[in-house]
Write a protein that holds these residues in place. Structure first.
Motif, PDB file in Angstrom:
ATOM      1  N   SER A  89       0.821  -1.209   0.000  1.00 39.36           N
ATOM      2  CA  SER A  89       0.000   0.000   0.000  1.00 39.36           C
ATOM      3  C   SER A  89       0.856   1.261   0.000  1.00 39.36           C
ATOM      4  N   VAL A  90       2.153   1.131   0.258  1.00 40.96           N
ATOM      5  CA  VAL A  90       3.067   2.269   0.297  1.00 40.96           C
ATOM      6  C   VAL A  90       3.537   2.596  -1.115  1.00 40.96           C
ATOM      7  N   ALA A  91       3.601   3.861  -1.421  1.00 42.37           N
ATOM      8  CA  ALA A  91       4.044   4.299  -2.752  1.00 42.37           C
ATOM      9  C   ALA A  91       5.441   3.761  -3.054  1.00 42.37           C
ATOM     10  N   GLY A  92       5.601   3.199  -4.241  1.00 38.65           N
ATOM     11  CA  GLY A  92       6.885   2.686  -4.680  1.00 38.65           C
ATOM     12  C   GLY A  92       7.242   1.314  -4.161  1.00 38.65           C
ATOM     13  N   ALA A  93       6.369   0.711  -3.349  1.00 37.52           N
ATOM     14  CA  ALA A  93       6.700  -0.573  -2.731  1.00 37.52           C
ATOM     15  C   ALA A  93       6.845  -1.694  -3.761  1.00 37.52           C
ATOM     16  N   LYS A  94       6.044  -1.675  -4.806  1.00 44.71           N
ATOM     17  CA  LYS A  94       6.110  -2.764  -5.788  1.00 44.71           C
ATOM     18  C   LYS A  94       7.478  -2.854  -6.458  1.00 44.71           C
ATOM     19  N   ASP A  95       8.209  -1.756  -6.483  1.00 48.20           N
ATOM     20  CA  ASP A  95       9.538  -1.773  -7.109  1.00 48.20           C
ATOM     21  C   ASP A  95      10.511  -2.661  -6.343  1.00 48.20           C
ATOM     22  N   VAL A  96      10.342  -2.732  -5.018  1.00 45.84           N
ATOM     23  CA  VAL A  96      11.364  -3.385  -4.179  1.00 45.84           C
ATOM     24  C   VAL A  96      10.772  -4.375  -3.176  1.00 45.84           C
TER      25      VAL A  96
END
Length: 381
Positions: A221-228
């Motif tokens: 749910s945190v912005a940019g989390a899917k990247d890492v």
């Protein structure tokens, strides 16, 4: 004798595999053992789930090999579940991979990303499988300590002081097992920023979000989390389906494809009927969680009384399927639980199986009826 692989010298048989043999021997000898050690739900899944697996048995496709990626409708149910409960949007076709329990996901992810000698950040205390799988694939555990003074959350200043040059993967687990510590959005934001600074893949193992917890959270749910980040989840605790072996890993398509390369060489798909039951579970209404937690709340109240009777202390704000309790000063966890097993015929998990920071603690499971828990209290008193 043919010698076993060297990798087996790095691990031991899983604690519960060994200890439950001892417990079962005592039971077979006529000892009235109460098992509060393992988190295997004793409650039934929703009736609609049981009905769905029965109906699935009659489907002409039930007995064939299934897709390595699971039924499309199962992946869609997972995306609906994540949207409804975590406000996380996922692509059912590319960002979801059903698993035969999230435990296998730990191995699949490790095999997909770790080379021999790579470092893996592992919480202490934490789920023992993180360490054992890391060793089995030839990677190196790098422990980060959690303690009560910091509410069992990572200390980022201490993390930054570690040698992270070979670290490639980090395991986190919130709500935390065994302590029941809760996450918050700020923690997840810090983890995502930490991962980006050091090029580390973070995996949040998230099977306890709905047990005695009013605010389920996903790291995605945190912005940019899917990247890492990746997230593991499971139906075992949330829907009393531990024996069904249904879990999932979710994240961006590149990570999912890498894991699929491993998984598709390890199994031939999940049984059709189990997938149909899982779909029904994921679509249960919020009343299921209310009803489930009303049972666990009563049980937790009784476990707190049992902990009091053993002169232990505990955090009433903790969540999850267990009560993490601090022993009286100078008591050692394994000696303490062995004494309780011998004198009171109650099996409790020693905190040391979760790491050195578990010394001085024990863990009670809530997977026992009120009558059983009241009997345990009576025995101790």
């Amino acid at each position: 004798m043919i010698e076993a692989a060297n990798r087996l010298q790095t691990v031991e048989e899983y604690y519960f595999s060994k200890k439950l043999r001892e417990v079962n021997f005592l039971i077979a000898s006529g000892k009235p053992i109460i098992n509060l050690g393992i988190g295997s739900p004793d409650l039934q899944p929703p009736q609609r789930v049981i009905d769905a697996i029965k109906e699935g048995l009659l489907d002409p496709n039930a007995h064939k090999y299934q897709s390595y990626q699971g039924l499309p409708e199962l992946r869609e149910a997972i995306t609906e579940f994540y949207k409804a409960h975590f406000s996380v949007s996922l692509s059912a076709s590319t960002e979801v991979l059903p698993l035969m329990g999230s435990k296998e996901g730990i191995m699949h992810i490790s095999m997909a990303y770790l080379n021999e000698g790579d470092g893996v950040l592992i919480p202490n205390p934490g789920y023992p499988t993180y360490q054992s799988v890391t060793k089995l694939v030839g990677a190196k555990p790098v422990f980060y300590e959690l303690d009560a003074a910091n509410n069992w959350l990572p200390d980022f200043e201490a993390l930054e002081r570690l040698d992270l040059s070979r670290v490639k993967l980090m395991w986190v687990n919130y709500p935390h097992m065994p302590t029941g510590a809760q996450s918050n959005t700020h923690l997840f934001e810090e983890l995502v920023a930490f991962a980006k600074r050091h090029n580390i893949l973070i995996v949040n193992d998230n099977p306890y979000s709905f047990i005695l917890n009013d605010a389920p959270k996903s790291i995605l749910s945190v912005a940019g989390a899917k990247d890492v980040c990746l997230e593991l989840n499971s139906l075992s605790k949330t829907f009393n389906m531990s024996g069904w072996r249904v879990g999932m890993v979710v994240g961006n398509s590149e990570h999912i494809n890498n894991i699929l390369k491993v998984k598709s060489n390890m199994d031939s798909g999940m049984f059709y009927g189990i997938q149909k039951g899982a779909i029904e579970a994921l679509r249960c209404s919020s009343m299921w969680f209310v009803t489930l937690n009303s049972v666990y709340k009563q049980r937790r109240d009784l476990v707190w009384k049992l902990a009091d009777a053993l002169n232990c202390t505990y955090d009433k704000n903790a969540t999850g399927l267990f009560v993490w309790a601090k022993l009286p000063a100078s008591e050692k966890a394994e000696a303490f639980i062995d004494l309780v097993l011998k004198n009171n015929h109650i099996f409790i998990t020693p905190g040391t199986i979760f790491g050195s920071k578990g010394e001085g603690y024990i863990r009670f499971s809530l997977c026992a009826s009120n009558d059983v828990l009241e009997e345990a209290i009576t025995r101790v008193k």
